[in-house]
Motif scaffolding. Sequence first.
Motif, PDB file in Angstrom:
ATOM      1  N   TYR A   3     100.582 119.250  75.896  1.00 30.77           N
ATOM      2  CA  TYR A   3     101.562 118.749  76.855  1.00 30.77           C
ATOM      3  C   TYR A   3     102.719 119.736  76.870  1.00 30.77           C
ATOM      4  O   TYR A   3     103.361 119.973  75.852  1.00 30.77           O
ATOM      5  CB  TYR A   3     102.014 117.379  76.365  1.00 30.77           C
ATOM      6  CG  TYR A   3     102.788 116.606  77.368  1.00 30.77           C
ATOM      7  CD1 TYR A   3     102.140 116.001  78.448  1.00 30.77           C
ATOM      8  CD2 TYR A   3     104.162 116.471  77.244  1.00 30.77           C
ATOM      9  CE1 TYR A   3     102.842 115.281  79.369  1.00 30.77           C
ATOM     10  CE2 TYR A   3     104.860 115.744  78.163  1.00 30.77           C
ATOM     11  CZ  TYR A   3     104.214 115.154  79.225  1.00 30.77           C
ATOM     12  OH  TYR A   3     104.929 114.444  80.143  1.00 30.77           O
ATOM     13  N   ARG A   4     102.958 120.368  78.035  1.00 32.06           N
ATOM     14  CA  ARG A   4     103.977 121.418  78.034  1.00 32.06           C
ATOM     15  C   ARG A   4     105.268 121.010  78.718  1.00 32.06           C
ATOM     16  O   ARG A   4     105.259 120.223  79.669  1.00 32.06           O
ATOM     17  CB  ARG A   4     103.419 122.671  78.716  1.00 32.06           C
ATOM     18  CG  ARG A   4     102.490 123.459  77.805  1.00 32.06           C
ATOM     19  CD  ARG A   4     101.986 124.689  78.503  1.00 32.06           C
ATOM     20  NE  ARG A   4     101.306 124.343  79.742  1.00 32.06           N
ATOM     21  CZ  ARG A   4     100.872 125.263  80.616  1.00 32.06           C
ATOM     22  NH1 ARG A   4     101.073 126.544  80.384  1.00 32.06           N
ATOM     23  NH2 ARG A   4     100.246 124.885  81.716  1.00 32.06           N
ATOM     24  N   SER A   5     106.390 121.559  78.244  1.00 39.85           N
ATOM     25  CA  SER A   5     107.678 121.312  78.883  1.00 39.85           C
ATOM     26  C   SER A   5     107.899 122.379  79.953  1.00 39.85           C
ATOM     27  O   SER A   5     108.403 123.451  79.679  1.00 39.85           O
ATOM     28  CB  SER A   5     108.805 121.384  77.855  1.00 39.85           C
ATOM     29  OG  SER A   5     108.740 120.267  77.026  1.00 39.85           O
ATOM     30  N   THR A   6     107.479 122.103  81.168  1.00 40.98           N
ATOM     31  CA  THR A   6     107.711 123.049  82.264  1.00 40.98           C
ATOM     32  C   THR A   6     109.140 122.872  82.752  1.00 40.98           C
ATOM     33  O   THR A   6     109.757 121.821  82.523  1.00 40.98           O
ATOM     34  CB  THR A   6     106.759 122.767  83.434  1.00 40.98           C
ATOM     35  OG1 THR A   6     107.061 121.448  83.919  1.00 40.98           O
ATOM     36  CG2 THR A   6     105.317 122.819  82.979  1.00 40.98           C
ATOM     37  N   LEU A   8     110.196 122.195  85.685  1.00 37.41           N
ATOM     38  CA  LEU A   8     110.260 121.017  86.554  1.00 37.41           C
ATOM     39  C   LEU A   8     110.378 119.755  85.715  1.00 37.41           C
ATOM     40  O   LEU A   8     111.181 118.863  85.992  1.00 37.41           O
ATOM     41  CB  LEU A   8     109.006 120.952  87.434  1.00 37.41           C
ATOM     42  CG  LEU A   8     108.964 119.730  88.374  1.00 37.41           C
ATOM     43  CD1 LEU A   8     110.135 119.776  89.355  1.00 37.41           C
ATOM     44  CD2 LEU A   8     107.647 119.667  89.150  1.00 37.41           C
ATOM     45  N   ARG A   9     109.580 119.717  84.649  1.00 37.31           N
ATOM     46  CA  ARG A   9     109.586 118.547  83.775  1.00 37.31           C
ATOM     47  C   ARG A   9     110.950 118.389  83.094  1.00 37.31           C
ATOM     48  O   ARG A   9     111.467 117.282  82.955  1.00 37.31           O
ATOM     49  CB  ARG A   9     108.483 118.726  82.725  1.00 37.31           C
ATOM     50  CG  ARG A   9     108.433 117.571  81.805  1.00 37.31           C
ATOM     51  CD  ARG A   9     107.199 117.431  80.984  1.00 37.31           C
ATOM     52  NE  ARG A   9     107.484 116.273  80.164  1.00 37.31           N
ATOM     53  CZ  ARG A   9     107.342 115.022  80.572  1.00 37.31           C
ATOM     54  NH1 ARG A   9     106.858 114.765  81.758  1.00 37.31           N
ATOM     55  NH2 ARG A   9     107.671 114.005  79.803  1.00 37.31           N
ATOM     56  N   ILE A  10     111.521 119.509  82.670  1.00 36.00           N
ATOM     57  CA  ILE A  10     112.830 119.446  82.012  1.00 36.00           C
ATOM     58  C   ILE A  10     113.883 118.921  82.985  1.00 36.00           C
ATOM     59  O   ILE A  10     114.704 118.070  82.636  1.00 36.00           O
ATOM     60  CB  ILE A  10     113.211 120.845  81.455  1.00 36.00           C
ATOM     61  CG1 ILE A  10     112.297 121.182  80.275  1.00 36.00           C
ATOM     62  CG2 ILE A  10     114.675 120.865  81.007  1.00 36.00           C
ATOM     63  CD1 ILE A  10     112.397 122.604  79.792  1.00 36.00           C
ATOM     64  N   ASP A  11     113.842 119.400  84.240  1.00 31.37           N
ATOM     65  CA  ASP A  11     114.776 118.899  85.256  1.00 31.37           C
ATOM     66  C   ASP A  11     114.633 117.393  85.446  1.00 31.37           C
ATOM     67  O   ASP A  11     115.613 116.666  85.520  1.00 31.37           O
ATOM     68  CB  ASP A  11     114.502 119.575  86.611  1.00 31.37           C
ATOM     69  CG  ASP A  11     115.139 120.952  86.656  1.00 31.37           C
ATOM     70  OD1 ASP A  11     115.820 121.313  85.668  1.00 31.37           O
ATOM     71  OD2 ASP A  11     114.942 121.664  87.655  1.00 31.37           O
ATOM     72  N   ARG A  12     113.377 116.965  85.536  1.00 31.55           N
ATOM     73  CA  ARG A  12     113.133 115.528  85.751  1.00 31.55           C
ATOM     74  C   ARG A  12     113.640 114.717  84.567  1.00 31.55           C
ATOM     75  O   ARG A  12     114.219 113.663  84.736  1.00 31.55           O
ATOM     76  CB  ARG A  12     111.630 115.277  85.922  1.00 31.55           C
ATOM     77  CG  ARG A  12     111.159 115.520  87.325  1.00 31.55           C
ATOM     78  CD  ARG A  12     109.755 114.924  87.468  1.00 31.55           C
ATOM     79  NE  ARG A  12     109.104 115.454  88.649  1.00 31.55           N
ATOM     80  CZ  ARG A  12     107.829 115.757  88.708  1.00 31.55           C
ATOM     81  NH1 ARG A  12     107.056 115.592  87.650  1.00 31.55           N
ATOM     82  NH2 ARG A  12     107.309 116.216  89.825  1.00 31.55           N
ATOM     83  N   ASP A  13     113.378 115.215  83.363  1.00 27.88           N
ATOM     84  CA  ASP A  13     113.851 114.528  82.155  1.00 27.88           C
ATOM     85  C   ASP A  13     115.365 114.415  82.179  1.00 27.88           C
ATOM     86  O   ASP A  13     115.932 113.372  81.865  1.00 27.88           O
ATOM     87  CB  ASP A  13     113.443 115.310  80.900  1.00 27.88           C
ATOM     88  CG  ASP A  13     112.088 114.846  80.385  1.00 27.88           C
ATOM     89  OD1 ASP A  13     111.446 114.040  81.089  1.00 27.88           O
ATOM     90  OD2 ASP A  13     111.681 115.300  79.308  1.00 27.88           O
ATOM     91  N   SER A  51     109.894 103.958  77.128  1.00 25.40           N
ATOM     92  CA  SER A  51     110.305 105.238  77.710  1.00 25.40           C
ATOM     93  C   SER A  51     111.767 105.546  77.399  1.00 25.40           C
ATOM     94  O   SER A  51     112.159 106.717  77.285  1.00 25.40           O
ATOM     95  CB  SER A  51     110.120 105.220  79.228  1.00 25.40           C
ATOM     96  OG  SER A  51     108.807 104.856  79.554  1.00 25.40           O
ATOM     97  N   HIS A  55     114.224 109.143  75.329  1.00 27.59           N
ATOM     98  CA  HIS A  55     115.478 109.823  75.663  1.00 27.59           C
ATOM     99  C   HIS A  55     116.587 109.559  74.649  1.00 27.59           C
ATOM    100  O   HIS A  55     117.467 110.394  74.457  1.00 27.59           O
ATOM    101  CB  HIS A  55     115.938 109.398  77.057  1.00 27.59           C
ATOM    102  CG  HIS A  55     115.010 109.847  78.132  1.00 27.59           C
ATOM    103  ND1 HIS A  55     115.153 111.049  78.765  1.00 27.59           N
ATOM    104  CD2 HIS A  55     113.880 109.283  78.636  1.00 27.59           C
ATOM    105  CE1 HIS A  55     114.172 111.204  79.649  1.00 27.59           C
ATOM    106  NE2 HIS A  55     113.392 110.138  79.588  1.00 27.59           N
TER     107      HIS A  55
END
Lengths: 212, 212
Positions: A3-6, A8-13, A51, A55
């Motif tokens: 599972y990678r932290s792309t 885009l994923r970081i922005d969404r997080d 979820s 965070h």
Amino acid sequence: MAYRSTPLRIDRDHALRERILECALSRVADGGFAALTMQALAEDVGIATGSLYRHFRSKGELAADVFASASQREVDALGAALRGPGDPAQRLAAGVHQFAARAWHSRRLAFALIAEPVDPEVDEQRLLYREAYAELFSELLEEGRKAGVFQLHSPSLIAACLVGAIAEALVGPLSPPARAAREAGYPAPALDDVSQGLVLFCLRAVGVKELV
Amino acid sequence: MAYRSTPLRIDRDHALRERILECALSRVADGGFAALTMQALAEDVGIATGSLYRHFRSKGELAADVFASASQREVDALGAALRGPGDPAQRLAAGVHQFAARAWHSRRLAFALIAEPVDPEVDEQRLLYREAYAELFSELLEEGRKAGVFQLHSPSLIAACLVGAIAEALVGPLSPPARAAREAGYPAPALDDVSQGLVLFCLRAVGVKELV
């Protein structure tokens, strides 16, 4: 596949984390930290409770982050007033007036920030933010002392006194018992009285001779 | 046969409870509330951890009881000073001096009582005891106002300010970072300086014209 932290994923997080903090702040503003439960918050945000824990490791950590974010706004607002126009005494008066007025207009939140019994993580943040307020006052006191407007020996000691005095003076009028009494029609202190009393207290305490 | 609470048993329970509180206070005085764990305390008392829970439902409840018992001593000492000999300004000065000196001589305990981040049950007690201190000051301020020694409008507001100012002024010098700095040989504030600064702050703030 791992599972990678792309990006885009970081922005969404990041966006989701901000949204969680916003919803959490809104709960605290309405009902204090007592209203900040992970389950109710997850419902507000529209995500699963589990979820939330991706965070924020704990409710204490979340509460501390909400506290820091709301308190930083107050520090910034106070800083702007204390560094605004006018001589040091006028700026001290303006800063105290503004701080009281902001608290008065968000009583539930102000009480939560200043004094609501809550997780030790928030108490830790309270100590840090009180130091931040004290530094702002200390800077102004130092300036006013050099200008001969304030008569005082130790700006840092007196700055701490001012922070404590202002916070404690507001605790009573902002507290849940005071709110209940007011809602039940009992006479309650008015913002102007509290604010003027506080300003006079602070100006006298720093040795202003001619009171504004 | 049902387990009965005989008078002898109640006396023993009471004595053990007092002993637990004493040991707990001693831990807090040495290492703050952080040092108050149920396991370490049970060892100090010489009983099983489970037995502690027969007397205190939770660590928070125990911490709150320790807080209340230690704080009541301070309230009593302050009350005696504020109601002691001298005119109202002298008594205000004596009370503040004494409060600071007592804190200084039990720094770890004083920091724990005033500001150490801890269970919300202790925060609740802090609010109550701050009201108790404020009532003592309020009584003196009212008396001094009638005597024409203090110039102020709202004794209760100013009393809260004094409580906040005194507590906050002591937080810095009593805090663990200040202790570490002092122990490492860095210059640290002296009791006399803090105490005199505080007294001057308080006397000015209540409008004493001729400072003692």
